[in-house]
Structures are given as C-alpha cells and as structure tokens.
Design a protein around this motif. Sequence first.
Motif, short mmCIF file in Angstrom:
data_model
loop_
_atom_site.label_atom_id
_atom_site.label_comp_id
_atom_site.label_asym_id
_atom_site.label_seq_id
_atom_site.Cartn_x
_atom_site.Cartn_y
_atom_site.Cartn_z
N TYR A 1 0.87 -1.18 0.00
CA TYR A 1 0.00 0.00 0.00
C TYR A 1 0.90 1.22 0.00
CZ TYR A 1 -2.77 3.87 1.80
OH TYR A 1 -3.35 5.11 1.98
N ARG A 2 0.69 2.12 -0.96
CA ARG A 2 1.46 3.36 -1.04
C ARG A 2 0.53 4.50 -1.46
NH1 ARG A 2 7.27 4.51 -4.06
NH2 ARG A 2 7.39 6.75 -3.51
N ARG A 3 0.66 5.60 -0.75
CA ARG A 3 -0.09 6.83 -1.09
C ARG A 3 0.84 7.72 -1.91
NH1 ARG A 3 -4.82 9.10 0.56
NH2 ARG A 3 -4.99 11.40 0.63
N VAL A 4 0.60 7.77 -3.22
CA VAL A 4 1.46 8.50 -4.16
C VAL A 4 0.89 9.91 -4.35
CG1 VAL A 4 2.45 8.50 -6.48
CG2 VAL A 4 2.05 6.33 -5.28
N VAL A 5 1.78 10.88 -4.36
CA VAL A 5 1.39 12.26 -4.58
C VAL A 5 1.64 12.62 -6.03
CG1 VAL A 5 3.65 13.15 -3.88
CG2 VAL A 5 1.67 14.66 -3.82
N CYS A 6 0.67 13.34 -6.61
CA CYS A 6 0.78 13.87 -7.99
C CYS A 6 1.02 15.37 -7.89
CB CYS A 6 -0.47 13.57 -8.80
SG CYS A 6 -0.42 14.20 -10.50
N LEU A 7 2.21 15.78 -8.24
CA LEU A 7 2.58 17.19 -8.17
C LEU A 7 2.17 17.89 -9.46
CD1 LEU A 7 6.15 16.80 -6.61
CD2 LEU A 7 3.99 17.21 -5.44
N ILE A 8 1.53 19.03 -9.31
CA ILE A 8 1.03 19.80 -10.46
C ILE A 8 1.52 21.22 -10.31
CG2 ILE A 8 -0.99 20.53 -11.78
CD1 ILE A 8 -2.49 18.18 -10.48
N HIS A 9 2.12 21.74 -11.37
CA HIS A 9 2.62 23.11 -11.36
C HIS A 9 1.43 24.07 -11.31
CE1 HIS A 9 5.42 26.28 -11.67
NE2 HIS A 9 5.32 26.50 -12.98
N HIS A 10 1.48 24.99 -10.33
CA HIS A 10 0.43 26.00 -10.11
C HIS A 10 -0.88 25.37 -9.64
CE1 HIS A 10 2.99 29.07 -11.79
NE2 HIS A 10 3.05 28.47 -12.96
N GLN A 11 -0.79 24.27 -8.93
CA GLN A 11 -1.98 23.66 -8.37
C GLN A 11 -1.57 22.82 -7.17
OE1 GLN A 11 -4.46 21.47 -11.11
NE2 GLN A 11 -5.50 20.36 -9.45
N ASP A 12 -2.50 22.67 -6.25
CA ASP A 12 -2.25 21.81 -5.09
C ASP A 12 -2.07 20.37 -5.54
OD1 ASP A 12 -2.48 24.02 -3.54
OD2 ASP A 12 -4.52 23.60 -2.84
N PRO A 13 -1.27 19.59 -4.80
CA PRO A 13 -1.02 18.20 -5.22
C PRO A 13 -2.26 17.33 -5.05
CG PRO A 13 -0.01 18.62 -3.10
CD PRO A 13 -0.53 19.95 -3.58
N LEU A 14 -2.26 16.23 -5.80
CA LEU A 14 -3.31 15.23 -5.71
C LEU A 14 -2.71 13.95 -5.13
CD1 LEU A 14 -4.98 15.68 -9.21
CD2 LEU A 14 -5.69 16.73 -7.04
N PHE A 15 -3.52 13.21 -4.38
CA PHE A 15 -3.06 11.97 -3.74
C PHE A 15 -3.81 10.80 -4.34
CE2 PHE A 15 -1.82 15.18 -0.68
CZ PHE A 15 -0.57 14.75 -0.27
#
Length: 1619
Positions: A247-261
Amino acid sequence: MLEPGSECVVKVTFQPQMALVYDAIAVCWFGDNEEQKRTIKLRAIAKYPRLLVSVLGDLCEDVEPGDFRDVLCFGSVAVGTTVERHVEICNPSVVSVPFRVERAKEPLLRDSVFSCEVTQAVIPANGKLLISVRFSPQTVGVQSVDYFTIEPVGNLTQTVLKVIGSCKGPLVSLQHSFVNFGWLNLGECVTQPLEISNIADVPAYYQFDIDGRESVFSFDRPCGVLSGLATLILRVTFRPTHPIICYRRVVCLIHHQDPLFLDLFGTCHSDTTKPAILRPRHLSWYRTNMARGLTFYPPDILSSMLREGKLQMDDNRALKLPPQIPEDKPPEEYPYIDPMTEYFHDGITSDLTIFPPHVSISVREFDFGCCVRLQEVEPLPLCLTNHTKGKITVTWICRAESPFRVTPETCDIPPLKSTAFRLVFHPSQLNTLYAAELEGFAFYKALRHYSNIEEDSTMCPSWCLTIRLRGHTFEADRQHFIPHYVLDSPKVFPAVGPNTNTYRSVLLWNVGTSPITFCMNQDTCPSVLVKPCSGYVAPGAHQVFLLSTQPADMATHQHILSLQLNSYPKYTQEIPLRSSGESLLLLLEGDGNLYFKPTCVGTSTTRTYTIKNCTRLPMHFKWKIQESDSKVLSVKPATGVIKPNEALAQAWTFTPGEETKYLLRSWVSVWRAQGSSAPEFSESTRYTLRVIGEGALGTIMAQEEQLDLGNILVGGLQSCDLVLLNNGTCSLNYTLHVEQIITGPCDPEEVLSDPLALELDHYKGMIPARSKAVVQATISPARQLHYTWAITYTISMPKARDPANTVGEQQALCCVVATGVYPSVCVTDACAAGSARGISKLHLWRLFALETLNQYLERDPTAAELTYRVPTRHSVCPVPPVHTPVLLDFNFGAAPIEAEPSVVILMLENNGVVPVEWAFLFPSDQKIDVEHWAENTEFNPSELHQMRVQDNQLFSVSPKSGRLFPGQEQTVQLSHRHDFIGTDRLPVLLKVSHGREILLNFIGVTVEREQRYVHFTSTKHLFTPIAIGSSSPPKQIYELYNGGSMAVAYEIQLDSVMKIQEENFQHPVFVCLNPRGEILPGTTSHIEWVFSPLEARTYSVDVPIHILEGDSALITFQGIGYDPHVMGETAEFEQVLSPSVAPGSSKLTVPGQTAFLSQHRICLGNIPVYSKSTRLVFLNNASESEAIIFAWHVGTSNASALLQIVPDMGVVQPRESTHCIITLQASGNACFYDVDLVCEVVMQQPLAEYEEALQEWEAEKQRQTVAFALTEQGLGAGGSLKQHARSSSESSAEGKLAKSPAVTRQCRTLPPIKNLLVPNPPVSRSQRRHLIDKEASRLWAKPEPPKSHLLHLGVTARFHSMDDFLSNFCSELPTFFLCRHLQETEAVDRQKDGGGVRTDPTLLALAGSSEQEMQVVTDQLTAVIRGLVEDTQFHQAVSRSLTEPMPYFHQFWAAESAKHQGRKPSSDGSSRAPPFPAPCAKDEPGEEEEERQEECEMSLVTFPRAAGEEPLESLRDVLHQEQLREEKETISRLPAFGNLLELVLENTLQNIMVEASRGEVVLTARPRVIALPPSSAQRGISPATPGHPTSLWRTAGPGPSLPTEGKEAEGYPQIVLST
C-alpha cells in the motif's frame, strides 16, 4: 555674430500658464551700437488640455456600475501568460497635449502583474492615441487590481484608469482516488487504467512523485503536460516482489496547483505465504481507527479487545472505545486534510505531522558523493524505529539491476524498538550520475496470513517507507554533464497573514539529452521548505518542486534557494524569493470624515465613500451603525470583501428626520477571509468614521409665475420651458400636478371630461440646492377655447418618520395660459373686372355669398373636415368625396359668348392669430394619379361635365394656394371664361390647413350675343323684417342684373300680390312701385317694394317676372312681420347693411388700374326723412406720368334725384387726388336706400389719341363717300361697299358719342357686345381670331376707344319716418340737418296730386278702411277722453303739478323766462323787476303782435317811473334791444338762415379736410397756447381793427407751446389753438 550672407534660426518657446490669447512683440536689435531694430509680432492662443479615455472592448462583468468610469478588465488570464489590451485616449482640443502615464501607487513587493510601456507621449490636436496595458499573472486564484493615472501637462486634470484581472491555472483531477490491484501470485503483474483530466483551458504540468524503477508500482507516463480541457489515460502497473500487502499513497505534483493523492494497494500471495487481502473498506476503517489512535495495536490485540468488550464497532463497523459515563464527546472521525498540509507535514521534511508515525526513518536522503573506486564504496547506516505495540516486519524492494540496496532486505522489529540497516552503493561505471528512490513496506507480522485476522475491521494496511539515494563516479579531472533545463521560478510568495504558511511551485524542465540530478540545499535557507529536495530528471521530463514558508511578521523576507544540478558546485542555480506577512490595513477617504450636503427633511442623500484595501490579501469588512442612528444613516454594502489593492466605492445614505445638524459615528471592522466569518471570533481591526450632515427645509418657485403662450393651433403642438428655482440650501424632490380649466363658449360639463392638453416631460424630479430645473411642457389644445393650467407641486418626503407626511402640502407654482385657435381666414373685399365689372360690390357679395362664407369660416371645423388636415390627394374618383357639410355657390354671373372673362378679385385676410395656409382644390387636385389601365372609363354626365370644364380651363384661380401670417392680406383672382354657351359648374374645395373645408360650387353662365338675359341669382328673396302697425313702412329693393349684351325690358305680374291684399282685408302687404322697366346691358336695375305686414307672421308670395324676348322666372318674396312690444330689444329695427359688407380696404384694385377711391362704400346708417347727409370721397391718381379723366354715373333715376355728386366729372393730374362731395337728401318716405355709384376713369393721353384717330378715320370716310374710282374688280363689290359704308356710318355715330365719355356713359355703362359675322367660322378659337385679324388687315378699322376702368362706390342708408326716428333714435336727431324746403315741396306736390292715385301705403290703408272700422276707432277715442274728464284723481294731479314749489334750479333762468318772471306780481302787489316789452316782428302780423303791443303799454302804465330812475328814453332803448333780440331769434328760425348756416359749416369742414389731405394742415398736431397782452392794453383795440387781423392768431402747422404755469400765465388771457 552673423557673417555676411549667413542666417541664424531663433527658437521661440511658448509656455502659457492660463487659457488666454497672448500677444507680444519681439524686438531684435542689431548693428554696431545696436542702433537698428526689427520687430516681430508674436501671437499665440493657450488652451486648457483635455483628454478623454475610452476603453476598447466589452465591459467587465465583475465591475459594478458607478465604481469607476474607465475600467479596463482583462478577465481571467492563464498563469504564466501575458495578455495585452488597448486604451484609446482622445484629444478633443485644438492643441497638442503632452501627457504621462503613472501608476497610482507603487505596488507592494514590486510584484505588479500590470505594466504599461508608454510613460509619456504627445497626442496631436483632435487626434487619438492607443496605449497598451499588459497583464502577466503569476499566482493562480488571485484577483489583481491596480490603477493608472493619465495626467496631461499642467496637472490640471487627471483620469484614473482602473485595471482588473484574475489569474486562472490548471484544474487537474483524477478519475479515482485509489487503484485497487486486488491479489495476485508472486511473479505476476497487473495493469490498471487511470484517467487524469484537466477541466481548465490552461496547460497542466503533472508529475507522480514515485520512482517506477525501484517500486512495485509504476506509471507508463509518470510526468507530462496535460493540455487544456484534455483527458489522458495512464496505465498503472503492480509488480510485487514479495508475498506481502503493498500500500502506497502516491502524490501527484502539479505546477500552479495543489497536489493530488492517489492510493495504490494490492496483495501478493505465494505458495506458502497468503496474507490477508487489502480492500478499499479496510482503508476507510484504517483512517477512522488512526484518528481514534487504535492503529498502534496489531490486529490480534484489537481482536481480543473486541472480544473482551474493550472495543466496540460504530455504524460503519469501525473500531471505537466504549463510551464513558457520562458521554463526553462522540468518537473522532478522519478529518479533511489540506493537500499542501498533508504533503509537507510528514514529520520528516517538517517538524509537524498530522498523525504520529507508526514507523520512522532516521534519514530520508543519502548522498554517497564521488565514488571513483567502484568496488570500495562505503555503505551508509539507516535506522528504523517501531512506534507500535506490535511486532512489525520490514521488507525492502530491491531490484537486481539497481546499484542501490538495503541490507537486510527483510527484518522484524519488536514493539517500540529500533533496527539498523545498511545502504549499499555498487556503481557499475565511471563518470556517471546515479540517483534512485528505494521503497520498503512495514506491516504487522500478524498480517502474514489471513487466518490471523479474526475481525475484518481490525485489518491494517502496510506502511510505505522511501529513501532517496544519489551519487556519482566522475573523476576529478572530468567535467560533469552540463545540464540543459528551463526553470520556471516565481519571485514572490503569495500573500498571507503573519504566521501563515504560503506555498509556491517551481518547475524544472530537462530539455537536454542526459538526465539531471538535483539537490536543494535547505541549510542555506532554512525558512523555506522544499519537497522533493533531491532526485533526478530524465531527459525530456520535468520535476515539480513545492515550496513552503511562513512569514512571521510584515517585514519583507528575502529567500535564496540553492539548487545544485548534477552534483557539481558550478551547476548551482540560485532561486531568489521574497515573502512577507500581510496585516489588516484599510484606508478611509477623507481621513475618516464623511460630509453630507444639507438634505431636505424626509428625503435622503446618497454619497459615494471610498475605502481602500492597502494589502495584497482580500479582506472582509462589516460596518456597524449605532441603533439610534440607524434611521438617519445607512450604507450599502454593509458587508463584503475588498479585493487586494482595491478601492471600493460605497453608497452612504443620509436621511434627516428633523431640521437640525447631525454629528454621527460609525465603525468598520475588517478581518481575513481565512478566519471565521464574523469579526467577533477572529483577529480584526476597527476603524472609526465621522459623519457630518444637516437637515433642512425648502420651497420651489417658478421663474415666471404667469406664462402666457398666446394662441396655439388646435391639434398642433407647442413646447415651452418651465424654469423651476430652488433658492434653498438643500435639494428638493418634487412632484408636479396640473389642473386644467377651460373657459369660453362651451358646455362646462362637456369639457370636464377632456384629457389634459398640457403634458410635462416629467412630473417628478429633483432640484439641487441653489439651482434651477427646466421642465418642458407640451401643449396641444383640442378645442378653440381658452385654457388655463394651474401647476402645483408637492415636496416628496418618502423617508419621513410619520408615514402620513410622506407627501407635503400642495403649493401653487405657476399658471400657464393658452388659447386654442383654428386657422382663420376671411374675405374682406371683392371687386369685379372683365365682363363682370358692371356688378356692384354689394351685388357681388350676394352672388358669391361672401357673408355666409365668412360666417362658415368663423365656425369650428367638424371632425370629418379634419380627416385630412392639409391638402392631400386622397381619391381615385373623378369626383372626390367631400368631408364637409357646407356648400356655397360662387356665381360669376352671365356674359355673352367670347366676351371677356368674368374676373372676380377677392381680398383674403388672415383675421386670426396664427399663420394660415389655404388652397383652392379642383377635383383634379384631389385625385390620385393612377395608371391608365386602372382608371374607370365609364363616367356619368356630371363627371363628363366637370372633365370638360377642367380640360378647357373655364374656371381658374390664381394663386391657388398661399400662406398668410396674422393680419396679412392677399388677393386671389377667380375667373370664368365664356367659351361655351350654357351654364358651367365646377365643385372647388376651399381647404384651410388644420381648419375648415368649404365646398364652393363655381357657377358661370354664357349666353348668345343677341340673347336677352336677366341673371337671377336665387328664386327666393327675403325682405327686411318690418314691425306691425308701422305708419310708414320703408321701401325695399330687389335687384335684377342684365348679364347679356342687349337691353332687357321686364314686367312684373302682380296678380298674386293683389290676392294677398284681398286675403288681408284689402291691406297692401306687398306693393311694387315700379313693376315695369328696362335694364341696360351689364347693369343692375332696382325694383322697389313696400312690405307692410298686418300681423306678426311670415308672408310669402310667388311673383312671375317676365322678360321680353327672354326667359321669365318665378320669384318667391318673403317678409316677416314682428311685434316690437313682444320682441323688445331683439328686434333688428336699425339694420341698414349686413355687417360683413361693411366698408373695408380700398387697396383692392383691378390689374392695370391706376385710380382708386378712398373708400368703396358709404353707409349713412339710420337717418330721418327730409334730412341731408354729406360725405367726402377722394379720388387718387396713382400714375406717375399720366392724367386721368373721370365721370360719375348714378344707376337709377330715383337714386339720382336724391343724390348729388360735385364734381361729377373732371381731370386728375399724376400723383394727385381730387375730392368729390356726395350729398344725399332724404325723401319724405321711409325706405331702404342703396345705390351703386360708378366712377368711369380713362387715361387722358390714350383718349386724346383716340379722338385724333377717330377724326382722321371720319375724314377718310367722308372722302370715300364723295370720291370713288371705278375698276373692273370693283364692279361686283358694290354691295359690299354699301354695306361697308353703312357700317362705317354706324361706327361714326358711335364714335361721336365716345368723344364725351361722361355723356355716353350716362345712358349706357357698357358698350353692346356683338359677334363678328364670319362665314363658316372654324371650330378653333385660334383659327377664328386669325381670320378676324386677316379681315381687319384689309380694311381700315374704326379706332376703338381706350379701355376705361369702373370704380364702384356703394351708398346705403335707411330713411325713417320722423315718428319712428324719434322713438328709436331720439338722441341722434341733433346730429342731422332737416331740409324744410323739402317738406314744403312735397306738401305742395301732394296738394297737386290730391286728385291722383295715392301711392303711400298709409294713405292707401286709410282710404281703404270701411265705415265700421272708422266708427270703432271713434268710439274708442270718445270713451278714453270722457274717462279723463270725469276722473277726479286726474284733476287733482294736474292741480298739484301747477302749485308745486319753485325748484332749486329755477334760479338759473334764461332771458326769456325773465320776462314771464317780471309779469308775476310779488307778495306786496308790485313786480320785483321792471318788465321788458318784446318787440313785434314785422313779417308776423296778427293776434300775437297785438298781444305784445298791449303788453308793452300795460307795462308802461303799471310801472311808472319812480324817483331816481332813468328817464323814459333809457327804457325805450332797453325795449328796442329786446325787440332786436327777438328779431334775431326769429331770423335764426327761418329755413333760409338754417340752410345758409349749414352750407357755411359744411364748406368750412370740407375745406379743412381737403387741406388736410394735401398736407397743408396737420389735424393731429399738438394744441398751441398763445399768451395775449394784458387786458388793459387791449381795451382800446377792437378785434376787428385793420391793425389786428384775425389771421394773425391762426397757425398752419405745429409749433412749440408756450409756458402756461406760474406768473407768466397770470393776468394774461390765453388762446388755445388746435391746428
């Protein structure tokens, strides 16, 4: 110094300070000693600069109207892009205007996103300039506001340009928040799709923060660019290496936006190890249990606690502790965690964490540095700590091809214990960069087999552990890889409050072909947190960094981040950043003072007040007004949000309740949007506002209280301005009310329902203090009446505290008066010419019914007549329909064929008060022109007749239309051509625009040349009403007009008249005095009638009038008898002439006429019989060079017997005038006198030439009579010569009569009209005239006399008997002179005619009475006289009247009464005064003379001379003087003396009038006063002495008046002369 032949340019600078015209003279001195000079005149005009700013494009939706006039809105702009908009600046002035563009205030931290390249420029005169403004936003979700000031040179005016824009960024979302791979066997892999979408139109740079090379989870595209409004499907692969729960909670980094998990989980089984399968519900229970602190216990312990009842399950089957007694609070739930907070607060990068970690790692990032010795790399230690209450197992994922490993790969850690691991780095080659992220999973050992899980809710996922490793093998002399990248780095952190985290993203894009390793050194800038701090970027990929800082105060903090690339110090990139904390700062306009102008009580005043947010963060605000002031003061909006750097305009309303001054206070609280929604529960700041206002009262007045608009056309529109003044100190809201009053000849109840004829452009409005307002009123009267509009006003006070006083009392403002009028036109004069010139004006008025026409024109038009207000072609029929009920005949009379056209000239006058447009519309003028195929070819006889009349133009009107201003006159010529025999008729519509329509029936008669024709205008004739019982009814006149060219003999058949007489007891009701007679061509004959009614009723008789050799007619004569005692004052006894035929203008002349009379009608009015009336008429010659000869003609012999004209003929020189005295001597019979005097005028020079030519023609005729020549050609022409001689003799006879026009016209006014005998006359008139001219050219035609002009003068009067005149006009009798010789002459004539037939109606009535009738009258008179004799009261009344006392006025006795007073004896028996014997007249012997003689003798005997009296001789002198006085009185009563006196006075007045007409005497001159010498000096001078002629005291012209006041006039007699 100027060299010879050289020149120098001098620059003149003009810098005006005011807008004026400047004139100056520049003097240039030159020469050795500057003795010479030259001047140059300089002139310039200075204008104030003015610039207009216009924003191009659509308006901004976010901007409220009224905030700023010029707002430039960029809308939402993508982050990192630049948008350019243009602003147009116009220069309407005539001079070029330099200007500059400045920012209103320097932005905070210099991070302004708005820019303008133009800082100063020049706009040419009447030119335009476009300036561009750019917007480059950098922070997503921030609305930016800024202000630019455009100032022209001089800083006199400025325009503030507000710019608004918002920044929008990407909006990326994942299809699911987790990806469940389920379970699979060891060695297998599973791939699941994942949809990622960008619902914004801005490109998004995304990156999943996971190293797919070292993890069991991998993405096919872990980073990339997602276009706007695009969706991308990713593939996620699960490839486990150990039979464990992953189980891993991966973060999606987006330029000029808050990250998504994104949660990735799956379970791997082997043959021997089968852990429990992790499902999505387990994650939900795990988060709930973690929030409740139960995840630190392994599942076996939780199961036992659950069995023992130490734990319970909630509704969602999550674990919870049993509730305490009493229950303190509900069990906790997993809270929402901000993505940035969750990302940074992990307990490793930051000291803060949301939940305590179950397993912690001592170090997350390891750098092996330079490892040149590949096999001798020292391992690095790693320590893991177990913070749970159970034993855990840690398994590291290590790929065989990976250079980095962790040993041991699997290890158990007891509860609350730590274990050490070693990190091994085995690089494979030199000069290479190495970086990786190792992944490990920690889980409870009880989860190795699913059988260990007794309760599903105790299931716990594994914990993912990651460490970042890097190193390189570059030798010392080798250069590291040169990085090629693009760094998108901001300069400023977003604005936040103090001690609040702020975040930024940085994008590192590897644009090279080799990977890039990076390391962010946080030791150099510990205030900024960076994640991830290290890693690598593959070629073409990018790395997203998230930065976080927390400014502690409002100071600006400088941050410099050091980013080392490729593990080489030279490849270090510094990233400068700034941040600051924003506190609450609000700027109030006017230093916190708000002033209201004086406001009317009960009304409100609204003013804009600006508050500005001086920070970079939006603020919430809320105004607070005291309870007592809430009714007086209000603000909108009271709450809201102010954008960063925005100036917000608010509307403050001041509503005073009473007349006083107000000083109020209000507060505004501001707070941050991140806090609570109310200022009471967060940090807020309060500002105070002072409000000053005044309540006042005022009134309104009109600039003109009475506004008279005069006359307005009915149905028209007229506008006027009502100026309302407010002299008070406060603005007033008013409401106008209009009340309409209609007066005039109308029904008051009917006009009450009329709508308002006055409309105001607005009835409600507001007048500022000490100013005025203009209200436009539009008036449209609907009736011809007098309108009065009373305009009142009320002051509106809608905010009054008492609801009953919301409207003030109604007060008078002004009064508007107007009169509705219709256009009015009338006929004031008429004259005839051509063949109708013999018609008198009175008869012409009757032929054209002009009196009735004027009456119709005075009436109001009907609604049907206003169907077409102006002349319009509205019909396709040959005979257009008529919308008027009025029909009149315009009778042109009759004339022989081919005679001159009958011309009638009318004088039209605008007797109204508005301009009038009139038109005579023929049927063709009202017909719409249509195509020939659309016309109806079937016509009735009436239409064919009208078409023939119009095609041949038998009737013509010139001009047919016109426009007359009030009082203006215009002549209209109407003519009828006599081209066809018969009666011509044509309906002509007289149209008055916006007024009446009258249908005129043009009628003209054409007869043959030798036909005897009398023109009867009507078959009915109405006599003037006569009172019954009149002793002498007047004679009345009926006219017959001869319209032909032959004399006409008429005879009136009186059988029906005698029948009426028999029916009325032999009383002659109708008597015709001249039933037979002859009418000359073109003249009018008067038939005299006497109408004597016997009863008060209408009499009617049909009388045939026979015309010898002509057509007879049956005329109905009607007369009305009335009782004067019943009618009273309504009886028209004194009517002489119709009022519309009164004397009018004498300027109406016939074309070519050079002479005119001073008046065309003389109305003598009511005159008694035997009276003499004289009038003076002037004949003027308007010619400049030719004299005229005139001769007067009287129509009938009866009229000429009573009328005398002196002179009856004469000559008038050019530009001169002569007077004619017209004397009318009334006969002894009552009658209506009406005569048309004709003055024939001919030019003297043409008449002399005519007489000379006539003499030559007669001489030649005489010569041809005695001398002749025989030729062969003339043998057969004897008959024609005889005929020619015979016609020549006749023409000679006529020429002799024409020599004396005065003599000729006495017997015949118009020459006879004869047809020229031409064999086989052609049809065409032009061919006929050609033959006549050809025939005349062969013969010597007899000269024709010159054309004369006839001037008509009508004389009207009514003769009354003396009894009737005394009873009705007694006061006017002294104004008439009675000729006694006429009475004596008629008395002698009656005696001579005693045996003849009595024609007087009264005598005929007496002679026709019977004996019974005479006996009745005698008996009645006898009874009346006997009653008076026997009446004692009558006797007593007579006695009392004789013995009445002497009245007071009896003392003013005359000389004649003194004689009778002397006869009366006094009380002592003697007379008070001696008698004066009256002399006896010599020519009056008789009894009167004897009585006077006896009276003289008795007076001498009765009064003897007393002692001391004068002798008898003096008494005789007195008697002699008395006798002389009596003789003078007797002579003055003689008719001869009266006639002489009347002639003298008449001659004197005539001389004065003639001298006044010649300008010798000015009758209107001011009276002159002449002071005479003292009376003592005049005693010895006789007025009749030769030395003092009376002519010395007469003046011939005006002169200065002498003073008449003071001592100058005292003692001096004065004579007042009026010259």
